[in-house]
Motif scaffolding. Structure first.
Motif: not given
Length: 354
Positions: A244-258, A325-333
């Protein structure tokens, strides 16, 4: 071989000093001479790609370099030119091809000298041969290998190439290989050589002496960004269960705000409906002007003006607050992407159907 004509900047006049050949200089001294020859504007662009400690060391070396003989400057520039040329030839066709081209251009003796001198500097990656091979051919001779061996090889491929290979593996192997790439850190040269020997007829055998860092989360993120959406979803769902931890770390980096720049106007508008005004203002403080304009173009003029005014009123913000704040918007995407309401173009996939 002719080299680029580069004039020294006015503040670095060339004054003859005691003879000293370029081969007597350290790498840092040569780099300082090259940067002085290039001038402040071009040197500043190069500095942008260096680490902080490298910039400090070179700045100190440049400060301590008061005079440069014209012939010494020319030697350093020619050596740099040959390094670039040899690197280009090796990338195109390997070390043998580079030697052949340089022999024709410089003569056998000079070519041998250049290749010998530059071998350590060329930074040719292991598995260089396989990087020039079509993905469909690669899968034919690695699909039956152990997942750890496959993970090692994919770590050295271009992300797009590795993504194609990963997509072609049996589903039961895909997540396992992705996980092994993510947790891979440093691989011993002996291990790499052993794998290369097993594939010696298809791989290049040029190696570095030091331990080589490959894999890691960033590596698997690049690869997953290159696979089709179905393969990515299967791998991530498996990792959700296994790690689970690895999965979450990968998800955080797969789509960035830019990456929002790549979304269509319709998709940006869909996301903005879910974002609080203050959250958006904070997130936009830390992004590029292009992205700001892309987002403002998908808002009403009144709302865009209010957001800009709020950004100005906020003043300087902590980087951690902006990134949150950027990560919150990325999570919505990502949520819209998972539900199929937003489709992010992927490499090698069939997600978009007109």
């Amino acid at each position: 071989m002719a080299t680029a004509e580069i004039e020294a900047p006015p503040e670095a006049p060339e004054i003859s000093v005691a003879p000293k050949l370029s081969e007597d200089l350290t790498g840092r001294e040569k780099a300082a001479i090259l940067l002085i020859a290039l001038g402040p504007e071009k040197s500043a662009k190069i500095f942008k790609h260096l680490k902080e400690e490298e910039i400090e060391a070179l700045t100190l070396e440049i400060a301590n370099t008061s005079t440069i003989r014209p012939e010494l400057k020319d030697e350093v520039i020619e050596e740099f030119y040959n390094i670039c040329l040899a690197q280009k030839y090796i990338t195109e066709g390997g070390i043998a091809y580079a030697r052949n081209v340089l022999e024709r251009a410089l003569g056998e003796s000079r070519a041998f000298e250049v290749i010998s001198k530059l071998t350590v500097s060329l930074q040719v990656r292991p598995f260089d041969f396989i990087r020039k091979t079509d993905a469909s051919q690669i899968i034919n001779f690695i699909q039956n290998e152990h997942p750890q061996t496959i993970a090692l090889i994919l770590s050295y491929l271009r992300p797009q190439q590795a993504g194609e290979v990963l997509s072609s593996l049996a589903q039961e192997k895909q997540a396992d290989v992705a996980r092994r790439i993510a947790i891979m850190d440093r691989t011993s040269p002996d291990v790499i050589k052993e794998v290369e020997r097993a594939l010696e007829k298809k791989l290049s055998l040029l190696m570095n002496e030091d331990y080589t860092s490959v894999g890691g989360v960033d590596s698997v993120v690049e690869i997953l960004n290159a696979v089709d959406r179905t393969t990515e979803r299967h791998i991530m769902e498996t990792l959700d269960v296994d790690d689970v931890e690895l999965s979450e770390e990968i998800r955080r980096k797969m789509f960035v705000f830019e990456d929002i720049l790549a979304l269509s106007n319709r998709d940006v508008q869909l996301v903005l409906r879910e974002v609080e005004s203050k959250e958006l203002s904070i997130a936009l403080k830390g992004c590029s002007e292009d992205l700001q304009n892309h987002i403002f173009a998908n808002m009403s003029k009144r709302l865009a003006a209010m957001t800009k005014e709020e950004m100005d009123y906020m003043g300087p913000l902590r980087r951690s607050d902006v990134e949150e704040s950027q990560q919150k918007i990325v999570n919505i995407v990502r949520r819209f992407q998972d539900s199929g309401e937003i489709i992010v173009a992927r490499g090698g996939g069939d997600d978009i159907i007109a």
